[in-house]
Design an enzyme around this catalytic site. Structure first.
Site, PDB file in Angstrom:
ATOM      1  N   CYS A   6       0.828  -1.195   0.000  1.00  0.00           N
ATOM      2  CA  CYS A   6       0.000   0.000   0.000  1.00  0.00           C
ATOM      3  C   CYS A   6       0.859   1.240   0.000  1.00  0.00           C
ATOM      4  CB  CYS A   6      -0.870   0.023   1.252  1.00  0.00           C
ATOM      5  SG  CYS A   6      -2.004  -1.345   1.336  1.00  0.00           S
ATOM      6  N   GLY A  33      -0.730   0.407  -5.157  1.00  0.00           N
ATOM      7  CA  GLY A  33      -2.033  -0.184  -4.877  1.00  0.00           C
ATOM      8  C   GLY A  33      -3.106   0.429  -5.739  1.00  0.00           C
ATOM      9  N   ASN A  41       0.596   0.968   6.036  1.00  0.00           N
ATOM     10  CA  ASN A  41       1.256   0.125   5.041  1.00  0.00           C
ATOM     11  C   ASN A  41       2.107  -0.879   5.800  1.00  0.00           C
ATOM     12  OD1 ASN A  41       4.079   0.571   2.790  1.00  0.00           O
ATOM     13  ND2 ASN A  41       2.500  -0.982   2.724  1.00  0.00           N
ATOM     14  N   GLY A  42       1.946  -2.156   5.450  1.00  0.00           N
ATOM     15  CA  GLY A  42       2.703  -3.200   6.142  1.00  0.00           C
ATOM     16  C   GLY A  42       1.749  -4.282   6.581  1.00  0.00           C
ATOM     17  N   CYS A  44      12.982  -3.682   3.687  1.00  0.00           N
ATOM     18  CA  CYS A  44      12.563  -4.638   2.658  1.00  0.00           C
ATOM     19  C   CYS A  44      13.394  -4.426   1.390  1.00  0.00           C
ATOM     20  CB  CYS A  44      11.089  -4.428   2.348  1.00  0.00           C
ATOM     21  SG  CYS A  44      10.556  -5.302   0.866  1.00  0.00           S
ATOM     22  N   TYR A  66      11.717  -4.484  -6.979  1.00  0.00           N
ATOM     23  CA  TYR A  66      10.528  -4.423  -7.820  1.00  0.00           C
ATOM     24  C   TYR A  66       9.566  -3.307  -7.468  1.00  0.00           C
ATOM     25  CZ  TYR A  66       5.780  -5.603  -9.372  1.00  0.00           C
ATOM     26  OH  TYR A  66       4.522  -5.544  -9.892  1.00  0.00           O
ATOM     27  N   CYS A  80       6.311 -13.505   1.812  1.00  0.00           N
ATOM     28  CA  CYS A  80       6.578 -12.347   2.676  1.00  0.00           C
ATOM     29  C   CYS A  80       5.437 -12.201   3.675  1.00  0.00           C
ATOM     30  CB  CYS A  80       6.664 -11.085   1.827  1.00  0.00           C
ATOM     31  SG  CYS A  80       6.901  -9.598   2.821  1.00  0.00           S
ATOM     32  N   CYS A 104      16.006  -6.758   5.027  1.00  0.00           N
ATOM     33  CA  CYS A 104      15.273  -8.007   5.166  1.00  0.00           C
ATOM     34  C   CYS A 104      15.303  -8.687   3.799  1.00  0.00           C
ATOM     35  CB  CYS A 104      13.822  -7.740   5.569  1.00  0.00           C
ATOM     36  SG  CYS A 104      12.807  -9.251   5.519  1.00  0.00           S
ATOM     37  N   CYS A 141      12.345 -13.085   1.542  1.00  0.00           N
ATOM     38  CA  CYS A 141      11.704 -13.686   0.359  1.00  0.00           C
ATOM     39  C   CYS A 141      12.698 -14.473  -0.485  1.00  0.00           C
ATOM     40  CB  CYS A 141      10.993 -12.624  -0.476  1.00  0.00           C
ATOM     41  SG  CYS A 141      11.988 -11.196  -0.919  1.00  0.00           S
TER      42      CYS A 141
HETATM   43  P1  AMP Z   1       5.078 -14.684 -12.373  1.00  0.00           P
HETATM   44  O1  AMP Z   1       6.420 -15.343 -12.321  1.00  0.00           O
HETATM   45  O2  AMP Z   1       4.283 -15.041 -13.564  1.00  0.00           O
HETATM   46  O3  AMP Z   1       4.275 -14.938 -11.124  1.00  0.00           O
HETATM   47  O4  AMP Z   1       5.270 -13.110 -12.440  1.00  0.00           O
HETATM   48  C1  AMP Z   1       6.502 -12.496 -12.348  1.00  0.00           C
HETATM   49  C2  AMP Z   1       6.307 -11.046 -12.732  1.00  0.00           C
HETATM   50  O5  AMP Z   1       5.526 -10.383 -11.737  1.00  0.00           O
HETATM   51  C3  AMP Z   1       7.628 -10.298 -12.820  1.00  0.00           C
HETATM   52  O6  AMP Z   1       7.641  -9.674 -14.081  1.00  0.00           O
HETATM   53  C4  AMP Z   1       7.602  -9.269 -11.720  1.00  0.00           C
HETATM   54  O7  AMP Z   1       7.969  -8.000 -12.206  1.00  0.00           O
HETATM   55  C5  AMP Z   1       6.175  -9.223 -11.248  1.00  0.00           C
HETATM   56  N1  AMP Z   1       6.070  -9.241  -9.777  1.00  0.00           N
HETATM   57  C6  AMP Z   1       6.984  -9.616  -8.879  1.00  0.00           C
HETATM   58  N2  AMP Z   1       6.503  -9.502  -7.607  1.00  0.00           N
HETATM   59  C7  AMP Z   1       5.254  -9.056  -7.707  1.00  0.00           C
HETATM   60  C8  AMP Z   1       4.233  -8.715  -6.762  1.00  0.00           C
HETATM   61  N3  AMP Z   1       4.429  -8.832  -5.451  1.00  0.00           N
HETATM   62  N4  AMP Z   1       3.049  -8.274  -7.256  1.00  0.00           N
HETATM   63  C9  AMP Z   1       2.836  -8.154  -8.579  1.00  0.00           C
HETATM   64  N5  AMP Z   1       3.763  -8.428  -9.513  1.00  0.00           N
HETATM   65  C10 AMP Z   1       4.958  -8.890  -9.102  1.00  0.00           C
END
Ligand code: AMP
Length: 452
Positions: free
Chosen positions: A9, A35, A109-110, A244, A250, A390, A442, A445
């Protein structure tokens, strides 16, 4: 079971500006990537709190007329991401309550790790809950605290909760910002051009509203904002930073600085490191947009292999419900990502992404590039294998759905049908984000080393 409702969030707080709710709105707009499920703002005019929240994007929840009703010089806001099926409006934030000291609103957030235990005790004592959000626990803890002043009650309440929290509280005249002792989720403090203050999950919100970054809210620190005073700081917990690392990999926006360093630079460093430890001979380096862009630039610069835009992303893809046949599913991916055939055809391609979670995205991308005529596809991931879920606020699926928890790298490579697959390792990731070599992240993951 309490849902993980506060993961991924954004929070924001504006203190001491005649257009506080409008600045909160613009800040939330900059933080929309954190979000997209729901958005909300509460403002305080000295006598009363006003709240508007709803499902949807910031621009669809608010318009000028609605913002005009959010009166006052102080405001807090929230955008919510949740994968849980329940997208009830009750689970949007801010969470508002009337209690014996007046009115308050909270954004969070968290993820609280002891939320269920705390809630069970509160329910046994007669508390009634309206939502599945762990944030509602805080309202009850504050309302029930025996302390006289709100600040003491907040301190009382946060001592009862565990896990990840970047919080902003609004009362009729004051605002409070608090970060857990590990500083899992980011939270920065800035100065508004008129002398007021802003706190926000990421500094990209400051740039939009012309605010100047002052510093991060420290892990374990409570900041109190009161009219005509500089923010007062109380160290509620001894800081033991465990930020994190996935925010750098990402989640955060590349134009933000979090934990004192540029997200873009950290991501580029990861790409350079990846090119050094996992080199491969190829014609071009391409990113999976948007997440893979900075690390692909780093990989290209580190390896000397030209960077190209090999995949186009359509930014207007919402949810699609067309799922039934395989053909339709493939169409769904192509709605979002399409190959630049002229760039890819006949080439050996290095494709860089930030992470593989379930593996389905990578598999479709490799197939798409091969269909577009790529001779070879080498997948490079700018973080270590995601092996563990996570519990501190990033939305990851259960372990049984994490491909790297269940397959070796060779097996994943075969599954996604790439010619080669390689990840960054933990040491190289830490080198990328650790300009002065401290152990302050951290990495659960990637390592399963949980802190709480
Ligand atoms: P998948 O391996 O198909 O589950 O999706 C991997 C893709 O999702 C990668 O391109 C990442 O950039 C993206 N991604 C990684 N973590 C998350 C997350 N927590 N929420 C949404 N997308 C994510």
């Amino acid at each position: 079971m309490l849902e993980n409702m506060n993961e991924k969030c954004a929070v924001v707080g504006i203190f001491g500006h005649p257009e506080a709710s409008k600045l909160a709105y613009f800040s939330l707009h900059a933080l929309q990537h954190r979000g997209q499920e729901a958005a909300g703002i509460s403002s305080a005019d000295g006598k009363k709190l006003h709240t508007i929240k709803d499902r949807g994007l910031v621009t669809s929840v608010f318009d000028e007329k609605k913002l005009d009703t959010l009166k006052g010089e102080n405001a807090i806001g929230h955008t919510r991401y949740s994968t849980a099926g329940d997208d009830s409006i009750l689970d949007a934030q801010p969470v508002f309550a009337r209690y014996d000291l007046g009115e308050m609103a909270i954004v969070h957030n968290g993820n609280l790790t002891n939320a269920q235990e705390v809630r069970d005790v509160l329910i046994q004592k007669g508390a009634i809950f309206q939502t599945f959000m762990d944030t509602e626990n805080l309202i009850h803890l504050i309302a029930k605290s025996e302390q006289e002043h709100l600040v003491e009650r907040i301190i009382d309440a946060v001592k009862r909760i565990e896990g990840a929290f970047s919080l902003v509280f609004l009362s009729r005249t004051k605002m409070f910002a608090m970060r857990d002792r590990f500083g899992f989720r980011p939270l920065s403090l800035g100065r508004l051009p008129n002398g007021g203050y802003v706190v926000a999950s990421e500094t990209c919100a400051f740039d939009l509203i012309g605010a100047k970054y002052i510093r991060d809210v420290e892990p374990g620190e409570l900041l109190i904002f009161e009219e005509d005073k500089a923010p007062q700081s109380i160290k509620v917990f001894e800081a033991t930073p465990k930020h994190c690392i996935f925010e750098y990999v990402y989640f955060a926006r590349p134009d933000s600085s979090i934990y004192g360093q540029s997200v873009y630079q950290m991501r580029k460093n990861m790409g350079v490191e990846l090119s050094k430890i996992k080199p491969v001979d190829a014609d071009i380096v391409i990113p999976v947009p948007d997440g893979g862009v900075p690390s692909a630039i780093g990989y290209s610069q580190g390896s000397g292999i030209p960077y190209e835009m090999g995949i186009m992303r359509n930014h207007y893809v919402g949810r699609t419900f067309i799922e039934p046949t395989q053909e339709m599913r493939d169409l769904k991916v192509k709605m979002k990502l399409s190959p630049m055939v002229n760039i890819i055809k006949g080439k050996s391609v290095i494709v860089v992404d930030d992470s593989i979670v379930r593996g389905t995205t990578s598999r479709r991308i490799v197939r798409m590039l091969k269909d577009a005529g790529a001779r070879e596809v080498h997948m490079r991931i700018s973080s270590p294998p995601t092996t563990d879920p996570c519990f501190y606020g990033v939305d990851t699926p259960d372990k049984d759905k994490l491909i790297a928890a269940n397959m070796s790298i060779d097996e994943i490579c075969a599954f996604i049908e790439a010619d080669s697959l390689a990840y960054l390792n933990e040491e190289a990731l830490l080198r990328s984000v650790n300009e002065n070599g401290e152990d302050k992240y951290c990495t659960a993951c990637f390592t399963g080393k949980y802190i709480v």
